[in-house]
Design a protein around this motif. Structure first.
Motif, PDB file in Angstrom:
ATOM      1  N   ARG A 106      13.025 -30.761  14.143  1.00  0.00           N
ATOM      2  CA  ARG A 106      13.747 -30.489  12.992  1.00  0.00           C
ATOM      3  C   ARG A 106      13.650 -29.931  11.761  1.00  0.00           C
ATOM      4  O   ARG A 106      14.306 -29.383  11.573  1.00  0.00           O
ATOM      5  CB  ARG A 106      15.603 -31.203  13.106  1.00  0.00           C
ATOM      6  CG  ARG A 106      15.833 -31.369  14.173  1.00  0.00           C
ATOM      7  CD  ARG A 106      16.926 -32.204  14.912  1.00  0.00           C
ATOM      8  NE  ARG A 106      17.444 -31.546  16.490  1.00  0.00           N
ATOM      9  CZ  ARG A 106      18.173 -32.424  16.704  1.00  0.00           C
ATOM     10  NH1 ARG A 106      19.088 -33.595  16.234  1.00  0.00           N
ATOM     11  NH2 ARG A 106      19.543 -32.012  17.878  1.00  0.00           N
ATOM     12  N   LYS A 107      13.223 -30.825  10.479  1.00  0.00           N
ATOM     13  CA  LYS A 107      12.269 -30.587   9.613  1.00  0.00           C
ATOM     14  C   LYS A 107      12.208 -29.657   9.175  1.00  0.00           C
ATOM     15  O   LYS A 107      12.048 -28.479   8.602  1.00  0.00           O
ATOM     16  CB  LYS A 107      12.114 -31.848   8.901  1.00  0.00           C
ATOM     17  CG  LYS A 107      12.726 -32.707   8.752  1.00  0.00           C
ATOM     18  CD  LYS A 107      11.898 -34.069   8.185  1.00  0.00           C
ATOM     19  CE  LYS A 107      13.170 -34.740   7.680  1.00  0.00           C
ATOM     20  NZ  LYS A 107      12.077 -36.421   7.269  1.00  0.00           N
ATOM     21  N   TRP A 110      14.032 -26.226  10.256  1.00  0.00           N
ATOM     22  CA  TRP A 110      14.914 -25.665   9.267  1.00  0.00           C
ATOM     23  C   TRP A 110      14.443 -25.148   8.509  1.00  0.00           C
ATOM     24  O   TRP A 110      14.866 -24.187   7.728  1.00  0.00           O
ATOM     25  CB  TRP A 110      15.672 -26.529   9.032  1.00  0.00           C
ATOM     26  CG  TRP A 110      16.807 -26.721   9.832  1.00  0.00           C
ATOM     27  CD1 TRP A 110      16.853 -28.052  10.515  1.00  0.00           C
ATOM     28  CD2 TRP A 110      18.295 -25.699  10.326  1.00  0.00           C
ATOM     29  NE1 TRP A 110      18.056 -27.269  11.648  1.00  0.00           N
ATOM     30  CE2 TRP A 110      18.703 -26.903  11.619  1.00  0.00           C
ATOM     31  CE3 TRP A 110      18.771 -24.253  10.088  1.00  0.00           C
ATOM     32  CZ2 TRP A 110      20.189 -25.811  12.148  1.00  0.00           C
ATOM     33  CZ3 TRP A 110      19.680 -24.118  10.244  1.00  0.00           C
ATOM     34  CH2 TRP A 110      20.148 -24.970  11.664  1.00  0.00           C
TER      35      TRP A 110
END
Length: 134
Positions: A106-107, A110
């Motif tokens: 997810r890092k 995004w």
């Protein structure tokens, strides 16, 4: 003292099962989105290189290209398998590994998306400045 309860309804079982499947599919969903970000970043990078009229300022064009290229590289790195040692005989270790892998992906997701938005922001900023000062 004994506790009494009622058996879960079919609807309760359905939603519980659906929730468990959703949690299991989160990492695959992140990978799918990262693949789409790679496609979008590549297309935007190519269009920015080919069409000179998208951004007229050379400095701004370099920043936009770096933004889209950065998004592409970040998404590629995020798509790589998460590597960390895990004991497969311990459910808590597996759960923690999957949680960390999802957080890791997810890092990258995004950050890649933010780089695309930054590139668009630079393009829109130049267009607005051109309209105001024309």
């Amino acid at each position: 003292m004994t506790q009494q309860g009622k058996a879960p309804s079919e609807e309760d079982i359905f939603y519980t099962s659906w929730g468990q499947e959703t949690v299991k599919n989160n990492i695959n969903l992140c990978n799918d989105i990262l693949k789409q970000l790679i496609t979008i970043s590549s297309a935007l990078l190519g269009v920015t290189i080919i069409y000179d009229k998208i951004v007229s300022s050379e400095v701004l064009k370099i920043l936009v290209l770096l933004s889209f290229f950065g998004s592409l590289i970040i998404a590629l790195i995020g798509l790589l398998p998460y590597e960390n040692k895990v004991r497969l005989d311990t459910p808590n270790d597996i759960k923690e590994h999957k949680r960390t892998a999802l957080k890791h992906k997810r890092k990258y997701l995004w950050t890649s998306a933010f780089a695309i938005v930054t590139g668009f922001g630079l393009i829109l900023g130049e267009l607005i400045i051109k309209l105001i000062f024309k």
